[in-house]
Scaffold this active site. Structure first.
Site, PDB file in Angstrom:
ATOM      1  N   CYS A  47      72.115  50.982 -55.311  1.00  0.00           N
ATOM      2  CA  CYS A  47      71.618  50.273 -56.109  1.00  0.00           C
ATOM      3  C   CYS A  47      71.324  49.221 -54.730  1.00  0.00           C
ATOM      4  O   CYS A  47      72.059  49.102 -54.238  1.00  0.00           O
ATOM      5  CB  CYS A  47      72.220  49.468 -57.165  1.00  0.00           C
ATOM      6  SG  CYS A  47      71.295  48.139 -57.657  1.00  0.00           S
ATOM      7  N   CYS A  67      71.957  39.972 -59.983  1.00  0.00           N
ATOM      8  CA  CYS A  67      72.906  40.890 -60.654  1.00  0.00           C
ATOM      9  C   CYS A  67      72.713  41.750 -61.714  1.00  0.00           C
ATOM     10  O   CYS A  67      73.474  40.408 -62.456  1.00  0.00           O
ATOM     11  CB  CYS A  67      73.899  41.880 -60.022  1.00  0.00           C
ATOM     12  SG  CYS A  67      74.807  43.175 -59.745  1.00  0.00           S
ATOM     13  N   TYR A 127      79.254  42.508 -48.682  1.00  0.00           N
ATOM     14  CA  TYR A 127      80.344  41.423 -49.076  1.00  0.00           C
ATOM     15  C   TYR A 127      81.754  41.560 -49.757  1.00  0.00           C
ATOM     16  O   TYR A 127      82.547  41.239 -49.255  1.00  0.00           O
ATOM     17  CB  TYR A 127      79.910  40.534 -49.829  1.00  0.00           C
ATOM     18  CG  TYR A 127      80.203  39.467 -50.192  1.00  0.00           C
ATOM     19  CD1 TYR A 127      81.236  38.332 -48.882  1.00  0.00           C
ATOM     20  CD2 TYR A 127      80.947  39.217 -51.457  1.00  0.00           C
ATOM     21  CE1 TYR A 127      81.400  37.659 -49.490  1.00  0.00           C
ATOM     22  CE2 TYR A 127      81.437  37.981 -51.558  1.00  0.00           C
ATOM     23  CZ  TYR A 127      82.084  37.494 -51.096  1.00  0.00           C
ATOM     24  OH  TYR A 127      82.412  36.112 -51.676  1.00  0.00           O
ATOM     25  N   CYS A 167      76.322  49.847 -55.586  1.00  0.00           N
ATOM     26  CA  CYS A 167      76.584  48.905 -55.062  1.00  0.00           C
ATOM     27  C   CYS A 167      76.052  48.787 -53.844  1.00  0.00           C
ATOM     28  O   CYS A 167      77.408  49.223 -53.097  1.00  0.00           O
ATOM     29  CB  CYS A 167      77.021  47.616 -55.571  1.00  0.00           C
ATOM     30  SG  CYS A 167      77.423  45.836 -55.489  1.00  0.00           S
ATOM     31  N   CYS A 196      69.080  44.001 -55.553  1.00  0.00           N
ATOM     32  CA  CYS A 196      69.134  42.662 -55.872  1.00  0.00           C
ATOM     33  C   CYS A 196      68.527  41.665 -54.390  1.00  0.00           C
ATOM     34  O   CYS A 196      68.044  40.957 -53.945  1.00  0.00           O
ATOM     35  CB  CYS A 196      70.950  41.753 -55.263  1.00  0.00           C
ATOM     36  SG  CYS A 196      71.443  42.915 -54.865  1.00  0.00           S
ATOM     37  N   GLY A 199      88.251  38.759 -58.073  1.00  0.00           N
ATOM     38  CA  GLY A 199      88.236  37.732 -59.103  1.00  0.00           C
ATOM     39  C   GLY A 199      89.480  37.543 -58.969  1.00  0.00           C
ATOM     40  O   GLY A 199      91.181  37.872 -58.693  1.00  0.00           O
ATOM     41  N   CYS A 224      84.952  41.326 -60.882  1.00  0.00           N
ATOM     42  CA  CYS A 224      86.425  42.334 -60.954  1.00  0.00           C
ATOM     43  C   CYS A 224      86.940  43.855 -60.427  1.00  0.00           C
ATOM     44  O   CYS A 224      86.149  44.400 -60.180  1.00  0.00           O
ATOM     45  CB  CYS A 224      85.859  43.008 -62.633  1.00  0.00           C
ATOM     46  SG  CYS A 224      85.620  41.952 -63.881  1.00  0.00           S
ATOM     47  N   ASN A 279      85.434  46.895 -64.824  1.00  0.00           N
ATOM     48  CA  ASN A 279      84.763  46.534 -63.553  1.00  0.00           C
ATOM     49  C   ASN A 279      82.813  47.027 -63.922  1.00  0.00           C
ATOM     50  O   ASN A 279      82.924  48.111 -64.147  1.00  0.00           O
ATOM     51  CB  ASN A 279      84.946  46.991 -62.821  1.00  0.00           C
ATOM     52  CG  ASN A 279      84.144  46.192 -61.249  1.00  0.00           C
ATOM     53  OD1 ASN A 279      84.228  46.628 -60.626  1.00  0.00           O
ATOM     54  ND2 ASN A 279      83.584  44.992 -61.682  1.00  0.00           N
ATOM     55  N   GLY A 280      81.941  45.740 -63.966  1.00  0.00           N
ATOM     56  CA  GLY A 280      81.198  46.421 -64.758  1.00  0.00           C
ATOM     57  C   GLY A 280      80.390  45.169 -65.326  1.00  0.00           C
ATOM     58  O   GLY A 280      80.861  44.584 -65.789  1.00  0.00           O
TER      59      GLY A 280
END
Ligand code: AMP
Length: 471
Positions: A445, A393, A253, A247, A448, A35, A9, A108-109
């Site tokens: 973080c 994730c 990306y 993140c 992933c 999104g 998002c 968002n999250g």
């Protein structure tokens, strides 16, 4: 798609501009990549809250309805959903009239204890309209014994776990907040309005500020709440400092390269990813070709570090959606051809280094490798500008379940064979850390790539079992 419970998002909030809904619209337009399934805007004219939400792309939804969204305050949201049924119900912002007034929220999250919070609220009589975890926040606000909206919000935020960058709209104020780990971005900007007044803007990415001519000031701090109202702007820490977990995938990306995310230019990280990849995984080749658009900046870095020429030998049609997000495998298969076409004369007889940002299931990459080979390439050396994606994730990026992640159950040689490349190379974790400027700081973080989640795993397992949907 019941096993997918992560959404991507973008959020925006505007305070103090006579054309707030237009600015929110333009900001969402700049963040369409975050999104593409539904979008919404809520405005306040000081008295009433106005909402418009619809399925589809931002530019198709808002222009005809902006006149129905008056007021100097606005919040907006753009969302990619993985569910097929109640999608419009889950579209954001959510707005309610409760004992704290008229309130709207966009998120968002991914709240990792949402299932527990929701079950508890339902036991206490709360009725939910949607399956998104964001609605939980509004119920927590309504149930709080604090009398003011800001007080109730503080109460609510302290009960949440996981990733959240939130924007709230009340009749006369905007409140934004970021989780104490800082998983997802949220930037603060300002612009001058006629008469020397200041308008404050908040957005997931600074590319939104560029479009509306706002100046990027700084980020909302992890664990911080920012309140803007008639009294001005107030920054307040609602939670103690926790280990940061920004993140890394935003830089790999997800964010646009023209954005500054977590205070760092994405383009800088991404070019560095490509340079370090060239050092770690060189290739005996003639030409460097990006997979557009996601591999472009890393490929530029790879080419300049390796000294090989950079050629745009795959052309992308920009008027189709991302193939990754198509719901069925059949459409996904077709989608690669819809999206990309090779430039044959750049490829015939050449040994090609193909650079992409990430490899998730491997199915798209295999089609692209085949396409490049069929166009005449003699060799295809696939280079991925991040480490193997081994774990899903739980903090707001749409990754498939572990079983679908090719790197979670195959080694590099097996993946190379699957994607039919002559060689395959991934960037190391230490180089990724270096590229995002985190080698000494430990503020990101990487779950992933490592499976090492910065928050409680019990909660995450419960969440997976509940099949909860999020954004
Ligand atoms: P695949 O080969 O099927 O694993 O697909 C890899 C492609 O998916 C790469 O080009 C990535 O840029 C893209 N990709 C990776 N993660 C995501 C995501 N969360 N949303 C959309 N596309 C993604």
């Amino acid at each position: 798609m019941q096993d997918k419970f992560h959404e991507e998002c973008g959020v925006v909030a505007i305070y103090g501009h006579p054309e707030a809904s237009k600015l929110a619209y333009l900001s969402l337009y700049a963040m369409q990549h975050r999104g593409q399934e539904s979008a919404g805007i809520c405005t306040s004219d000081g008295n009433r809250v106005h909402t418009h939400k619809a399925m589809g792309h931002v530019a198709d939804i808002f222009p005809p309805v902006l006149a129905n969204l008056p007021g100097e305050l606005a919040i907006g949201h753009t969302r990619y959903s993985t569910t097929g049924d109640t999608v419009l119900l889950n579209a954001q912002p959510f707005s309610v009239a409760c004992n704290k007034g008229k309130v709207a929220v966009a998120h968002n999250g991914n709240i990792t204890n949402a299932a527990e919070l929701r079950a508890d609220l339902e036991r206490r009589g709360a009725i939910f309209q949607a399956s998104s975890d964001t609605e939980v926040i509004l119920h927590l606000v309504a149930h709080s014994s604090e009398r003011t909206f800001a007080g109730a919000l503080r109460d609510a935020l302290l009960q949440l776990e996981g990733a959240f960058s939130l924007v709230f709209l009340a009749q006369d104020r905007i409140i934004v907040a970021r989780d104490p780990h800082g998983f997802r971005p949220l930037a603060v900007g300002e612009m001058e309005v006629s008469g020397g007044r200041k308008c404050y803007v908040f957005a997931s990415e600074t590319c939104a500020f560029d479009l509306i001519n706002a100046v990027y000031l700084h980020d909302v701090e992890p664990g911080e709440m920012v309140i803007v109202g008639p009294e001005g702007i107030t920054h307040e820490r609602y939670a103690p400092v926790q280990a940061l977990a920004q993140c890394a995938f935003e830089h790999v990306y997800f964010s646009r390269p023209d954005s500054i995310v977590f205070g760092r230019p994405v383009a800088e990280s991404r070019e560095q990813l490509g340079r370090l990849l060239a050092r770690e995984c060189p290739a005996d080749a003639d030409v460097v070709v990006p997979v557009p658009d996601s591999g472009v900046v890393a490929a530029i870095g790879y080419a300049s570090e390796s000294g090989l020429p950079y050629r745009q030998a795959l052309i992308r049609n920009h008027y189709v959606g991302r193939t990754f997000i198509e719901p069925s495998q059949a459409i996904r298969d077709f989608g690669v051809k819809l999206k990309l076409n090779p430039v044959r004369h750049l490829l015939v007889g050449r040994r090609v280094v193909l650079v992409d940002d990430s490899l998730v299931r491997g199915t798209t990459s295999r089609k692209i490798v085949r396409m490049v080979r069929q166009a005449g390439a003699r060799e295809v050396h696939l280079r991925i500008s991040c480490p193997p994606t081994v774990s899903p994730c739980f903090y707001g990026v749409d990754t498939p379940t572990r079983g679908e992640l090719i790197a979670s159950n195959h080694n590099i040689e097996e993946i190379r064979r699957f994607v039919e490349a002559d060689t395959l190379g991934y960037l190391s974790l230490s180089s990724l850390r270096k590229a995002v400027g985190d080698d000494e700081r430990h503020e990101y973080c990487y779950a992933c790539y490592t499976g090492d989640y910065p928050t409680d795993l019990v909660q995450i397992d419960q969440l997976a079992a509940a099949g909860q949907k999020h954004c």
